[in-house]
Design a protein around this motif. Structure first.
Motif, PDB file in Angstrom:
ATOM      1  N   ALA A   1     -27.400  10.468  17.087  1.00 31.70           N
ATOM      2  CA  ALA A   1     -26.007  10.438  17.545  1.00 31.70           C
ATOM      3  C   ALA A   1     -25.479  11.859  17.707  1.00 31.70           C
ATOM      4  O   ALA A   1     -24.876  12.206  18.730  1.00 31.70           O
ATOM      5  CB  ALA A   1     -25.153   9.657  16.554  1.00 31.70           C
ATOM      6  N   ASP A   2     -25.736  12.700  16.693  1.00 29.30           N
ATOM      7  CA  ASP A   2     -25.238  14.078  16.754  1.00 29.30           C
ATOM      8  C   ASP A   2     -25.852  14.849  17.910  1.00 29.30           C
ATOM      9  O   ASP A   2     -25.230  15.762  18.454  1.00 29.30           O
ATOM     10  CB  ASP A   2     -25.564  14.815  15.441  1.00 29.30           C
ATOM     11  N   SER A   3     -27.090  14.488  18.272  1.00 24.71           N
ATOM     12  CA  SER A   3     -27.763  15.215  19.346  1.00 24.71           C
ATOM     13  C   SER A   3     -27.315  14.720  20.712  1.00 24.71           C
ATOM     14  O   SER A   3     -27.818  15.178  21.730  1.00 24.71           O
ATOM     15  CB  SER A   3     -29.280  15.057  19.234  1.00 24.71           C
TER      16      SER A   3
ATOM     17  N   SER B   1     -25.133  26.340  19.498  1.00 26.27           N
ATOM     18  CA  SER B   1     -25.270  25.306  18.476  1.00 26.27           C
ATOM     19  C   SER B   1     -26.409  24.337  18.780  1.00 26.27           C
ATOM     20  O   SER B   1     -27.181  23.955  17.903  1.00 26.27           O
ATOM     21  CB  SER B   1     -23.942  24.558  18.348  1.00 26.27           C
ATOM     22  N   ALA B   2     -26.551  23.933  20.049  1.00 25.63           N
ATOM     23  CA  ALA B   2     -27.575  22.947  20.413  1.00 25.63           C
ATOM     24  C   ALA B   2     -28.968  23.483  20.111  1.00 25.63           C
ATOM     25  O   ALA B   2     -29.822  22.781  19.553  1.00 25.63           O
ATOM     26  CB  ALA B   2     -27.451  22.572  21.889  1.00 25.63           C
ATOM     27  N   ILE B   3     -29.192  24.726  20.459  1.00 24.10           N
ATOM     28  CA  ILE B   3     -30.520  25.316  20.246  1.00 24.10           C
ATOM     29  C   ILE B   3     -30.776  25.507  18.750  1.00 24.10           C
ATOM     30  O   ILE B   3     -31.852  25.205  18.233  1.00 24.10           O
ATOM     31  CB  ILE B   3     -30.638  26.651  21.026  1.00 24.10           C
ATOM     32  N   ALA B   4     -29.745  25.975  18.033  1.00 28.24           N
ATOM     33  CA  ALA B   4     -29.864  26.113  16.579  1.00 28.24           C
ATOM     34  C   ALA B   4     -30.226  24.771  15.959  1.00 28.24           C
ATOM     35  O   ALA B   4     -31.049  24.679  15.039  1.00 28.24           O
ATOM     36  CB  ALA B   4     -28.554  26.624  15.991  1.00 28.24           C
ATOM     37  N   ASP B   5     -29.629  23.710  16.502  1.00 28.75           N
ATOM     38  CA  ASP B   5     -29.880  22.377  15.991  1.00 28.75           C
ATOM     39  C   ASP B   5     -31.338  21.974  16.212  1.00 28.75           C
ATOM     40  O   ASP B   5     -32.009  21.479  15.296  1.00 28.75           O
ATOM     41  CB  ASP B   5     -28.946  21.399  16.723  1.00 28.75           C
ATOM     42  N   ILE B   6     -31.834  22.218  17.433  1.00 30.41           N
ATOM     43  CA  ILE B   6     -33.221  21.854  17.724  1.00 30.41           C
ATOM     44  C   ILE B   6     -34.167  22.614  16.801  1.00 30.41           C
ATOM     45  O   ILE B   6     -35.084  22.050  16.207  1.00 30.41           O
ATOM     46  CB  ILE B   6     -33.575  22.147  19.211  1.00 30.41           C
TER      47      ILE B   6
ATOM     48  N   LEU C   1     -28.413  30.626  12.153  1.00 31.17           N
ATOM     49  CA  LEU C   1     -28.746  30.865  13.564  1.00 31.17           C
ATOM     50  C   LEU C   1     -27.476  30.940  14.397  1.00 31.17           C
ATOM     51  O   LEU C   1     -27.373  31.769  15.309  1.00 31.17           O
ATOM     52  CB  LEU C   1     -29.650  29.747  14.089  1.00 31.17           C
ATOM     53  N   ILE C   2     -26.510  30.073  14.086  1.00 33.28           N
ATOM     54  CA  ILE C   2     -25.254  30.104  14.848  1.00 33.28           C
ATOM     55  C   ILE C   2     -24.538  31.429  14.603  1.00 33.28           C
ATOM     56  O   ILE C   2     -24.017  32.052  15.516  1.00 33.28           O
ATOM     57  CB  ILE C   2     -24.366  28.903  14.465  1.00 33.28           C
ATOM     58  N   LYS C   3     -24.571  31.889  13.337  1.00 30.10           N
ATOM     59  CA  LYS C   3     -23.957  33.186  13.036  1.00 30.10           C
ATOM     60  C   LYS C   3     -24.630  34.305  13.825  1.00 30.10           C
ATOM     61  O   LYS C   3     -23.993  35.258  14.261  1.00 30.10           O
ATOM     62  CB  LYS C   3     -24.093  33.491  11.534  1.00 30.10           C
ATOM     63  N   LEU C   4     -25.969  34.161  14.023  1.00 28.64           N
ATOM     64  CA  LEU C   4     -26.704  35.176  14.777  1.00 28.64           C
ATOM     65  C   LEU C   4     -26.410  35.098  16.265  1.00 28.64           C
ATOM     66  O   LEU C   4     -26.934  35.874  17.040  1.00 28.64           O
ATOM     67  CB  LEU C   4     -28.208  35.009  14.553  1.00 28.64           C
TER      68      LEU C   4
END
Lengths: 578, 578
Positions: free
Chosen positions: B335-337, B212-217, B205-208
């Motif tokens: 923590a990462d979020s 990053s935050a949205i890809a993470d969710i 998703l990040i490549k697309l």
């Protein structure tokens, strides 16, 4: 795991056996036999067994020990503490006085013998090390008190109940008014006689001009004399009809051939008691063996002793006996009486065999109270309350373990008490090593030596923190060390280097390695380099197997002095000038 | 024993709470809620409980942790290993699916909470230190394998028997032909989907071009998406009628008020499992808490964590839940979020409460196989086989303890496996310290430093033997040290002095004192004086409480160098010239 090859220690002394050794051994054997006859009868009674079983247990084991034992003077046979443990172990499986009870005792001797033998072959003698001196001493004291309270039932001629020492003592006091007067008179007189003769007879006889050796024999013969007199009185005055309990019919024969019960369920129930009996017997035996060997600059071989004691117990189980071990008092008497080889034990065995064959009919009228008195006087000398005072002052954790053993044994019985004591001493040791002492150290002026900054006047550096870790690094203390380092770094703002002085670090396990890596990473993030100094060979070898040294931000120094010299020469120069 | 005063760690952060902290926490809470919904349902199923119990256990505990916890980011709730241990503990007392089973789970949470609380107040957090890293890691690996095998019963739709991992796996393979095809297809597809999205989705998703935050969710929401799709398909295509097992009716309410069973017999049966659950939960929680705190140079307070986790479990038991702790994966995600305070946990609790109130009807058609797939993918990431290779090379005893834990857990269950691992690691540690390394040391030329004669080129004296004892002196090793000294003296005929370098002796107990006295006496008899050097402060303090130093034939030297300088100046002079 190394395995012992079979040995025959008899070969070491039998070739030089001569007339002089023989006569020394014979005299010692005579004295020990006089001592062993009443003790073997009494300890069999303590174990809940018929008196002849005590005699049986004092024949074959002594012969086996002559071939296999490494102590020259250890006197094997029934002993008080092991007899008490035997009674406790069998009590759950059979009723006292039954044939089944005896069979369980034979089985217990078999299991204990087999365990000792296996422990000997696998060189597991070190297991006994986990019984600390204080725990053993407290256990013996508690056992002696328990035995004494139990024997007072016999001396008072009453049936008081209670496995718990305090309950039993209370019941004894409450029911004392119902005592059998003649039995009490007989028992207490015997206790008094034995106590006084034990304490004063030998010295009085020597003062009267008797040679020491003869005074000694007479002194040691007192329990036999007491037996003779009380048996004679009971027979002559018909005290049995008056209610004094006597030993009664004792078969007149050599030990019978017996076999243990092949009952796996019983075996698994007896496993723990047999193990405890084995270990306690071994510890008692090795302690007295080592003490007596050191006197003559001889050595005993603990793993071979396991084999010898194992064979002794196996032989006991096949000749109608019960668990045996090397007795403390009897071995000391054997040594003092001049025994020079285990052949003395063999001669003692002949003496006991002759007793079994010829003298048992005269034991019919031997009062139980006399035997109880013999036991009481013998075991009360084992009580050591001094030890509690010493350990209280010297090492509190030894005191706690000893106190727990004492109270546990008195209130919950020998097995539970011993297990509590051993577990607590191990737990307290682990607790101490999990809270390691970590000292900040500084340079002692004019030397290359570093000592604790709070105890000595030393020179320290602002940029180099030297910490000495006073414990091996292992899983139980790694988190504490991480915590301590975090805290130290927080209070030393100018810090550029941390040197861990590892002179007291004897081992590093995988958990500790992970912690060291964590510490290193955290320090590096804070701009601080981690160094090690005085790392011992075995620890260095181990660290070399990991990536830790490769990735280390600092260096490893041979000495802490070189570390400080390298990292902060100015401070070292200041210390040298001073 | 020190006792902790009650603390309220919330006071440390609530005063500085502001809009920015709030929005960070809210985002993290959203992500964790998405992750926690399927996990709480799945772990409840793993524990043998109805799915709603998982939701209940994810509300009150999170609120309590906000007030009492010292970690800013720990995410409390049901976790895989503790759920497995819960199932093992309850299984003996009630049948899965009954009301009694749930009540025992509530009681287990109560007991575990009470224990944690007591351990916290008594500062017993150090107990967790006795779970070594290797044992914990092996235990988690074994638990993950056991959980996976059990979940495959659900994914294959068969009833394979076996508590033993190997037996169960064999039965799964044997019975695999009887699998329910539709369930297998559904389950394995879900496993594949979750596995692939977990591994590749976020980076793709990040490549697309997604932030990053949205890809993470989106990545974290995959289990929820899987639940949505499979539930929808099951409902739409009426797969329930085709034999796919579904969750069924889930009550639509907030957690009920419940109380534990006040049944002393049950309590005593649950004591050991509750203790193990408490300790394992605490270790997992503290490990992840410390790791995440260190990242931000914060600290967590282990004894306060015990109090917090205790309160969490008590609250779980009064609101229909089961044992909870801080979860590894979920806390890292939290923590990462961007979670900055435990308020994120509070918001997560609100999210789960809303789910309980509003969303449970849609869970009716949720297939069991989907939940099983969620669990499998989550726990397989906990398997760490590398550790076995590392410990094999680095510290063999860690390897043995880890291997015993793994095999014990797989074949005999979680409780037995863990107890075996902990006991073995302690036993191996004790064995090592009972066989201390004793090195003969000599002077390193040109320094004041002494090292092992077999490893370094050093100068030794004929009349002075310097031995460095690389272990604290305590009951388990005193006899070995006596033996070693006897042997050393025998091979050094010219000996006049023995110096024991005590730089690695961190403690001396009462047994060791007796041994030192014995050694001293034996040496004196042989005309040899015993000296000590580099005795540490605490050890010196202790020895000063006994008569040992008063009666010592030799002296106590500050350094080993001074000892040799005093006892054999010629040798020291030779070393200086070199």
């Amino acid at each position: 795991m190394r395995v012992s090859l079979p040995q025959l220690p008899i070969l070491e002394w039998v070739r030089t056996y001569n007339h002089s050794t023989f006569s020394s051994d014979l005299l010692a054997a005579l004295i020990v036999t006089l001592m062993l006859i009443p003790q073997s009868l009494a300890y069999a009674m303590l174990a809940g067994l018929p008196p002849e079983v005590g005699l049986y247990a004092s024949i074959a084991p002594l012969v086996l020990y002559m071939f296999l034992g490494t102590s020259r003077v250890l006197a094997v046979g029934p002993v008080a503490v092991v007899s008490l443990m035997t009674a406790a172990a069998i009590g759950e499986h059979a009723a006292v006085g039954t044939h089944a009870y005896w069979q369980v005792a034979i089985t217990l001797a078999f299991l204990s013998g087999a365990m000792l033998l296996v422990m000997g072959f696998l060189r597991l003698g070190f297991l006994a090390n986990f019984l600390s001196h204080s725990v053993v001493s407290a256990f013996i004291t508690a056992s002696a008190l328990l035995i004494t309270a139990n024997q007072f039932k016999t001396i008072l001629g009453i049936r008081a109940e209670g496995d718990n020492f305090f309950v039993l003592t209370k019941n004894l006091l409450v029911q004392a008014s119902g005592s059998h007067t003649l039995t009490v008179a007989l028992g207490m007189t015997t206790v008094g006689f034995l106590f006084l003769t034990r304490k004063y007879l030998k010295s009085s006889l020597i003062k009267l001009g008797l040679p020491s050796a003869i005074a000694d024999i007479i002194g040691k013969a007192c329990p036999v004399i007491a037996i003779g007199i009380t048996t004679g009185l009971t027979w002559g005055l018909n005290w049995e009809a008056a209610g004094v309990k006597v030993v009664g019919f004792v078969p007149q024969n050599l030990p019978p051939l017996t076999t243990p019960l092949w009952d796996l369920e019983l075996w698994s129930a007896l496993l723990v008691p047999a193990l405890l009996i084995s270990v306690v017997g071994f510890v008692e035996s090795v302690s007295v063996g080592q003490t007596l060997a050191a006197r003559k600059r001889q050595r005993i071989e603990p793993n071979q002793e396991l084999v010898a004691l194992g064979a002794c117990n196996l032989s006991a189980s096949f000749t109608g006996g019960f668990p045996v071990t090397g007795g403390f008092a009897r071995s000391v008497v054997n040594a003092d009486s001049g025994a020079r080889t285990p052949a003395a034990g063999f001669m003692t065995a002949i003496g006991i065999a002759l007793t079994s064959l010829l003298l048992t009919p005269v034991l019919f009228y031997l009062p139980h109270a006399t035997l109880a008195a013999t036991i009481v006087v013998a075991v009360l000398s084992l009580v050591d309350l001094q030890m509690f005072r010493h350990t209280w002052h010297f090492a509190r954790s030894d005191f706690y373990a000893a106190a727990a053993t004492l109270i546990g044994t008195l209130t919950m019985g020998v097995e539970t008490g011993l297990i509590i004591g051993v577990s607590l001493s191990i737990a307290l040791h682990l607790y101490r090593t999990s809270q390691p002492h970590i000292a900040e150290v500084g340079l002692v002026p004019g030397t290359e030596h570093f000592r604790n900054v709070t105890r000595h006047k030393v020179i320290t550096s602002d940029t180099v923190l030297c910490l000495r870790i006073d414990e091996s690094l292992y899983f139980a203390n790694t988190r504490n060390i991480e915590d301590r380092l975090n805290a130290e770094v927080a209070v030393h703002p100018a810090l550029q280097h941390v040197v861990l002085q590892c002179s007291a670090v004897n081992d590093v396990d995988a958990s500790a390695l992970e912690s060291l890596e964590t510490i290193e990473k955290r320090l590096k993030d804070a701009g601080i380099a981690l160094h090690l100094s005085e790392v011992k060979g075995p620890v260095m070898d181990r660290l070399a197997k990991s990536d830790f040294l490769k990735n280390l931000s600092g260096q490893v120094f041979l000495t802490n002095y070189r570390a400080l010299q390298h990292l902060d020469p100015a401070t070292v120069a200041r210390a040298t000038v001073l």
